[in-house]
Design an enzyme around this catalytic site. Structure first.
Site, PDB file in Angstrom:
ATOM      1  N   TYR A  26       0.898  -1.254  -0.260  1.00 35.08           N
ATOM      2  CA  TYR A  26      -0.257   0.052   0.009  1.00 35.08           C
ATOM      3  C   TYR A  26       0.811   0.977   0.097  1.00 35.08           C
ATOM      4  O   TYR A  26       2.127   1.646   0.417  1.00 35.08           O
ATOM      5  CB  TYR A  26      -1.054  -0.270   0.967  1.00 35.08           C
ATOM      6  CG  TYR A  26      -2.396  -1.145   0.978  1.00 35.08           C
ATOM      7  CD1 TYR A  26      -3.847  -0.725   0.776  1.00 35.08           C
ATOM      8  CD2 TYR A  26      -2.097  -2.419   1.847  1.00 35.08           C
ATOM      9  CE1 TYR A  26      -4.320  -1.271   0.772  1.00 35.08           C
ATOM     10  CE2 TYR A  26      -2.674  -2.866   1.965  1.00 35.08           C
ATOM     11  CZ  TYR A  26      -3.916  -3.250   0.968  1.00 35.08           C
ATOM     12  OH  TYR A  26      -4.974  -3.875   0.997  1.00 35.08           O
ATOM     13  N   GLU A  27       0.186   2.273  -0.660  1.00 38.25           N
ATOM     14  CA  GLU A  27       1.174   3.771  -0.876  1.00 38.25           C
ATOM     15  C   GLU A  27       1.349   4.389   0.273  1.00 38.25           C
ATOM     16  O   GLU A  27       2.734   5.144   0.750  1.00 38.25           O
ATOM     17  CB  GLU A  27       0.384   4.450  -1.390  1.00 38.25           C
ATOM     18  CG  GLU A  27       0.792   5.621  -1.826  1.00 38.25           C
ATOM     19  CD  GLU A  27      -0.275   6.624  -2.664  1.00 38.25           C
ATOM     20  OE1 GLU A  27       0.155   7.835  -2.744  1.00 38.25           O
ATOM     21  OE2 GLU A  27      -1.051   6.193  -2.860  1.00 38.25           O
ATOM     22  N   SER A  28       1.303   3.969   1.912  1.00 36.47           N
ATOM     23  CA  SER A  28       1.476   4.387   2.758  1.00 36.47           C
ATOM     24  C   SER A  28       2.607   3.936   3.406  1.00 36.47           C
ATOM     25  O   SER A  28       3.128   5.029   4.294  1.00 36.47           O
ATOM     26  CB  SER A  28       0.576   4.274   3.841  1.00 36.47           C
ATOM     27  OG  SER A  28      -0.461   2.764   3.555  1.00 36.47           O
ATOM     28  N   GLY A  29       2.961   2.908   2.689  1.00 33.97           N
ATOM     29  CA  GLY A  29       4.667   2.618   3.133  1.00 33.97           C
ATOM     30  C   GLY A  29       4.209   1.180   3.595  1.00 33.97           C
ATOM     31  O   GLY A  29       5.435   0.006   4.601  1.00 33.97           O
ATOM     32  N   GLY A  43      -1.014   7.962  -5.861  1.00 37.39           N
ATOM     33  CA  GLY A  43      -0.145   7.588  -6.173  1.00 37.39           C
ATOM     34  C   GLY A  43       0.149   6.755  -7.732  1.00 37.39           C
ATOM     35  O   GLY A  43       1.334   6.307  -8.125  1.00 37.39           O
TER      36      GLY A  43
END
Length: 251
Positions: A51-54, A132
């Site tokens: 996921y884009e949050s890391g 993203g």
């Protein structure tokens, strides 16, 4: 005994089946996240959700409400910074599949999540924006798109190109030097579209059970072409429906 299911359930199951076990998948919230989590609970237990949050290798026990949902960090193999996600994992082509949705998609797989109507400064509707998605569309080895099909969302040309599919057609991605292959499949509630190998125009290749070519053509904002080898998707299995409905009940 035949099972009852909705077109949305068929779409989600069809999207989940597109994900191979062991693949590294960059997941968007909403339908892509539901499909990816369904795949991990059925045929692809080793699917790596990013996921884009890391969060790398997230294994949420419920559907996350956003990329910032704590359940993703709590269940991830590792949590890294957002710049590292993009600079080290995404842009060098280390992620197999990008899973995207959108407000509009056009006949060349370009996605709009920015504005509808008017121009950028004075649109009729301003959408959430890119996030993203442009980098995902550019750099993942392959892109899957999952969207409900209607003339409002499947248009001849998007009002704004947020995330590039095949641009204006064959060769456009290569001219821009993009690393990824682009959208290889668009999974909808009426069937599946794939790019034509010569033109890259999205073409109907599979119908959902109970759907017709006429319905798909009416739901497309361009003259939708149909492959000569048109097939029908297998309906959801009892297990797929059971897991999917249990997942949705957690939200």
């Amino acid at each position: 005994m035949s099972l009852e299911f909705t077109s949305d359930e068929m779409m989600t199951v069809g999207a989940a089946r597109s994900l191979e076990d062991g693949a590294k998948c960059f997941v968007g919230i909403g339908l892509p996240s539901t499909a990816a989590n369904l795949a991990r609970r059925t045929h692809a237990p080793n699917l790596v959700l990013i996921y884009e949050s890391g969060t790398l290798g997230a294994k949420p026990d419920r559907l996350p409400l956003s990329i910032g949902d704590g359940v993703l960090a709590d269940t991830a193999d590792s949590v890294i910074s957002v710049p590292e996600i993009f600079n080290y994992w995404l842009q060098p082509g280390r992620i197999d599949i990008g899973f995207l949705g959108g407000a509009q998609v056009d006949k060349f797989g370009n996605i709009n999540t920015t504005v509808i109507g008017g121009d950028y400064r004075n649109p009729k509707v301003r959408l959430p924006g890119a996030g993203g998605a442009p980098e995902i569309a550019a750099s993942c080895r392959e892109v899957l798109i999952v969207m409900r099909m209607s003339p409002r969302s499947f248009v001849d040309t998007v009002d704004f190109t947020t995330s590039l599919g095949y641009g204006t057609g064959q060769g456009h991605r290569e001219e821009l030097g993009l690393r990824g292959k682009g959208p290889v499949k668009v999974i909808t509630d009426l069937g599946v579209l794939r790019p034509d190998p010569d033109t890259c125009e999205l073409t109907l290749t599979e119908l959902s059970p109970g759907s017709t070519v006429e319905q798909a053509r009416e739901a497309a904002g361009w003259e939708l072409k149909v492959t000569d080898e048109l097939t029908t998707q297998d309906p959801p299995s009892e297990k797929e429906l059971e897991v999917l409905r249990a997942l949705k009940a957690t939200v």
